[in-house]
Design an enzyme around this catalytic site. Structure first.
Site, short mmCIF file in Angstrom:
data_model
loop_
_atom_site.label_atom_id
_atom_site.label_comp_id
_atom_site.label_asym_id
_atom_site.label_seq_id
_atom_site.Cartn_x
_atom_site.Cartn_y
_atom_site.Cartn_z
N GLU A 1 9.72 -0.07 6.92
CA GLU A 1 9.63 -1.34 7.65
C GLU A 1 10.78 -1.54 8.61
O GLU A 1 10.61 -2.09 9.70
CB GLU A 1 9.54 -2.51 6.67
CG GLU A 1 8.28 -2.51 5.80
CD GLU A 1 8.32 -1.51 4.65
OE1 GLU A 1 9.41 -1.00 4.33
OE2 GLU A 1 7.25 -1.23 4.06
N HIS B 1 3.09 -10.28 -2.98
CA HIS B 1 2.00 -10.29 -2.00
C HIS B 1 1.55 -11.73 -1.73
O HIS B 1 0.42 -11.96 -1.35
CB HIS B 1 0.80 -9.47 -2.49
CG HIS B 1 1.09 -8.01 -2.65
ND1 HIS B 1 1.89 -7.51 -3.64
CD2 HIS B 1 0.67 -6.93 -1.94
CE1 HIS B 1 1.95 -6.18 -3.54
NE2 HIS B 1 1.23 -5.81 -2.51
#
Lengths: 327, 327
Positions: free
Chosen positions: A60, A129
C-alpha cells in the site's frame, strides 16, 4: 435518467475520465483482471488494457507513493486501497509527501492523485474491514477528503477529484455500494469539492452528516414529518476542508443541531463541525449541539449482535432527532 | 521405524499418525466453514486453507510447546496445528461468547495465548514484525523459545516483510519465517508480482538461509523447518523457508477465480498433502486402510461436534461491546 447503484457510479466516473484523458490510470490490488474486490473497476482492464489498469503487489505504501510520484510528473493516477483499513502503511506517503509537496516546493509541484477506498461497517467485515479512518487525514492541510452519499454525487465528485490539481482521498461507504440507488445523468458533469449539499429542507431540526448516515437521516426525517417534526439535512460531502459557510447557515436555520458520524465520537469529523457551530452560532442555538456517533471502541467487532449495536441506523437517528425536538 | 523417508528425531510414528488426523481436522473444519458461508449461516468473509494443510501441520509439528507462532488471514490451519480447540474456533466464527475472541474477532483474528499463538491477522503482513518482537523477547529473557512466522507470497511484498526480516537478521533472533506460497495473492499470480523465482531467494538479501520445500509434502516441510528451528534455538539466527503449495478454494468467499484455470486446480488437487501422507503411512505398515478411514471419520466428527458446541453457545450481550478496551 438512468438509475444506478453507488458502485456503478464509481465505475462510470472512472470509465468516463479514462476515456476523456489518457493521463488517467488506475492502480491497486486486484483492480485489473478481477475488477476489484467490490467490482468498482469492473471492465476497465478489458476496455483500457493492462497499461492503464495496473494490478500491483500487496504494497500500500508503494501504491500511494508511486501514484504520488506519477501525479507529480503529470499523470492523473487513481489509486485504490482495497479497504480503507489497509491504507495505514501508506499514511506516511500520503501525509508526508502528497499533502505537503505543493507547500514545500514553493508551488512548483502539483500532486493530482486520487486515492479511493471503501470504508464503513454493516457488512460483517469485523475489525479490519469495517473502519472509518477519515479523521486520521482530516487535519492535514494540502489534502482533500470527499465522502459522497448518493450515486449522483459519486459520479460528479469522483470526476472532480480526478481533475483536481491536489491530492484527494475519496472514501466510499461499502455498505452503500449496492444498497443505495439513484438517478445519474449519462452526460459529463462535475460537482464542486469543498461544498456541502442540502439533501432535505426543513425548519425544526438540522442534521449534519455524510456518507451512509445521510440516508439514515433522510429516512428518519421522512418518518418524523408525519408527526410534525421538520428536519433539515445537510450532507457535508467533503469532510476536509469543511464547508463552514454551509454548516453555519444550516445550523442557524433551525437552532437545533444533530451531528452524525459512524466513526467514534472523540476526534471525529463532527467534533470540528461542532466547533464551527459553537464559534459562529451561539445566539442562534436553541439547544446544545447533539452528537450521534459510533462507540469508543478500537474497531467494529464481528459478532452480529455487537456489530448491530455499533452501527447507526434510522431508528437511532430518529430517537436523537426526537430528543432534540423535545428539548 | 519408518524406512523410506528421513524424519526429525522427535517425530515418532504415533506423532505422524496424529498429524494425519490433524490434517483431516483442518480440512474438515475449513470445508464446514465454506459450507456455512455458502448457506449464509455465518457472515462476513473467510479465507480457507484447504490444500495447504501440510505446511501448517508440518511446521508446527517440530515445535516444542513453549514455541510461538504468528498466523495470517488464512489461519485456521495454523491455529489447529498449534493446538487450538476446534470448538472455540467454530464458536468464534459463529460470533459466540465461547469463541477465542468472545465473538469480537471472527475468522481472521483467532489468537490463543495458552498455546503460544499470537494470532491470525486481518492485515496482510501485519504479523511479521510481531513475530520478530516475540523473538527479541525470547532472546532478551533467555527463554529459549523459537517463533514461527507464517505469511503468504502476497505479504512478502509488504514493507513489513523487509523491515522485520532485516531486523531479525542483524540481531540473530530466533525466528523462522515460513512463506506459504500458494501461488496467488488474491488474484495476483506470484509470477507477476515477484521478480525472483523463489521468495526464499530473498534470504540472500539478509544474509540468512533460504530454503524451498514442497509445501504439500509434510515430511519435507518437517525436515527443513526442524533444521531452521534448531539453528534459531542455538542462537544462529533466522531463516526463510518457502513452502510451495496451493489453495484449492478461492481467495475468499466471493472469488470467481478468473485468474487461474480449472486444469491448474486439478493438477494441484492431485498433489493432495493428506493423500500423500496416507499413502506413506499405509505403505510403511503404520496404518491400515481401515484405521486411516477411521481417523478421518473421527476428525469429521470433531468438526461436527464443534458446530453443535458453537450453536449452543450464547451470543455476546451488548455490554461486552465496551469491554476489553483498556487494562
Amino acid at each position: 435518467m438512468p438509475v444506478m447503484n453507488y458502485i456503478q457510479a464509481v465505475t462510470q466516473a472512472l470509465k468516463e475520465e479514462m476515456t476523456r484523458d489518457e493521463k488517467v490510470f488506475v492502480l491497486g490490488e486486484d483492480v485489473g483482471v478481477r475488477g476489484g474486490v467490490f467490482r468498482a473497476t469492473d471492465g476497465l482492464y478489458e476496455q483500457f488494457g493492462e497499461a492503464r489498469v495496473l494490478d500491483t503487489p500487496l504494497a500500500e505504501s508503494a501504491i500511494a507513493g508511486v501514484g504520488i510520484g506519477a501525479a507529480m510528473y503529470g499523470m492523473r493516477p487513481v489509486a485504490e486501497m482495497q479497504f480503507v483499513d489497509f491504507i495505514l502503511p501508506a499514511v506516511n506517503q500520503i501525509i508526508s509527501e502528497a499533502a505537503k509537496i505543493r507547500y514545500r516546493s514553493n508551488n512548483d509541484w502539483s500532486c493530482p492523485i486520487t486515492i479511493r477506498a471503501p470504508y464503513g461497517g454493516g457488512v460483517h467485515g469485523a475489525l479490519y474491514h469495517s473502519q472509518s479512518l477519515e479523521s486520521i487525514f482530516a487535519n492535514q492541510p494540502g489534502l482533500k477528503i470527499v465522502m459522497p452519499s448518493t450515486p449522483y454525487d459519486v459520479k460528479g465528485l469522483l470526476k472532480a477529484a480526478i481533475r483536481d490539481d491536489d491530492p484527494v482521498l475519496f472514501f466510499e461507504h461499502k455498505r452503500a455500494y449496492r444498497l443505495i440507488k439513484g438517478e445519474v445523468p449519462t452526460e459529463d458533469y462535475t460537482l464542486p469539492i469543498g461544498k456541502a449539499d442540502i439533501k432535505r429542507e426543513g425548519s425544526d431540526i438540522t442534521v449534519i452528516t455524510y456518507g451512509l448516515c445521510v440516508h439514515f437521516a433522510l429516512q428518519a426525517a421522512e418518518k418524523l414529518e408525519a408527526e410534525g417534526i421538520s428536519t433539515h439535512v445537510l450532507d457535508l460531502r467533503t469532510v476536509y476542508p469543511l464547508d463552514e459557510e454551509a454548516i453555519i447557515e444550516a445550523a442557524s436555520k433551525t437552532g437545533k443541531v444533530l451531528l452524525i458520524t459512524e466513526d467514534n465520537k472523540e476526534g471525529s469529523i463532527i467534533g470540528q463541525v461542532s466547533a464551527i457551530i459553537a464559534e459562529n452560532c451561539l445566539f442562534d442555538l436553541d439547544a446544545p449541539i447533539k452528537r450521534l456517533a459510533g462507540p469508543e471502541v478500537p474497531s467494529m467487532p464481528y459478532a452480529p449482535t455487537l456489530e448491530k449495536e455499533f452501527m447507526l441506523n434510522p431508528d437511532k437517528v430518529e430517537r436523537a432527532i426526537r430528543e432534540l425536538a423535545e428539548f | 521405524m519408518i524406512k523410506t523417508v528421513k524424519l526429525p528425531p522427535q517425530i515418532t510414528e504415533e506423532k505422524l499418525v496424529n498429524l494425519f488426523k490433524e490434517m483431516w481436522l483442518i480440512r474438515f473444519f475449513d470445508e464446514k466453514v465454506d459450507e456455512f458461508f455458502a448457506k449464509g449461516m455465518i457472515h462476513g468473509t473467510t479465507h480457507l486453507c484447504v490444500g495447504q494443510e501440510a505446511s501448517a501441520s508440518g511446521a508446527c509439528a517440530v515445535l516444542e510447546d513453549r514455541d510461538k507462532i504468528t498466523s495470517t488471514h488464512r489461519g485456521h490451519g495454523h491455529c489447529i496445528a498449534k493446538g487450538a480447540e476446534v470448538n472455540r474456533m467454530m464458536a468464534e466464527l459463529f460470533g459466540r461468547t465461547t469463541g477465542y475472541c468472545k465473538g469480537k474477532g471472527g475468522s481472521m483474528h483467532i489468537a490463543d495465548v495458552d498455546k503460544g499463538n499470537l494470532g491470525a491477522n486481518g492485515i496482510v503482513g501485519g504479523g511479521i514484525p510481531l513475530a520478530v518482537g516475540a523473538g527479541l523477547t525470547s532472546k532478551m529473557k533467555e527463554e529459549g523459545y523459537v517463533v514461527l512466522c507464517f505469511f503468504g507470497d502476497g505479504a512478502s511484498n509488504e514493507g513489513s516483510f523487509h523491515e522485520a526480516i532485516n531486523l531479525a537478521s542483524i540481531w540473530d533472533l530466533p525466528v523462522v519465517f515460513i512463506c506459504e506460497n500458494n501461488q496467488y495473492g488474491m488474484s495476483g499470480p506470484v509470477k507477476e508480482m515477484v521478480n525472483v523465482e523463489n521468495i526464499a531467494d530473498r534470504a540472500a538479501a539478509y544474509g540468512i538461509p533460504g530454503k524451498v520445500v514442497d509445501g504439500n509434502d509434510i515430511i519435507d516441510v518437517m525436515n527443513e523447518v526442524n533444521e531452521a528451528v534448531e539453528r534459531a534455538r542455538n542462537g544462529k539466527g533466522p531463516s526463510i523457508i518457502e513452502a510451495k503449495t496451493y489453495r484449492w478454494k478461492g481467495h475468499s468467499k466471493s472469488d470467481a477465480k478468473k485468474y487461474r484455470t480449472r486444469e491448474e486446480e486439478k493438477e494441484w488437487r492431485e498433489k493432495d498433502p493428506i493423500g500423500r501422507l496416507r499413502k506413506l503411512l499405509i505403505d510403511e505398515g503404520i496404518l491400515t486402510e481401515e484405521k486411516a478411514d477411521q481417523l478421518k471419520q473421527e476428525a469429521k466428527k470433531e468438526v461436527e461436534d464443534s458446530v453443535e458446541f458453537a450453536k449452543k453457545s450464547p451470543e455476546p450481550s451488548i455490554d461486552t461491546l465496551m469491554e476489553d478496551i483498556y487494562a
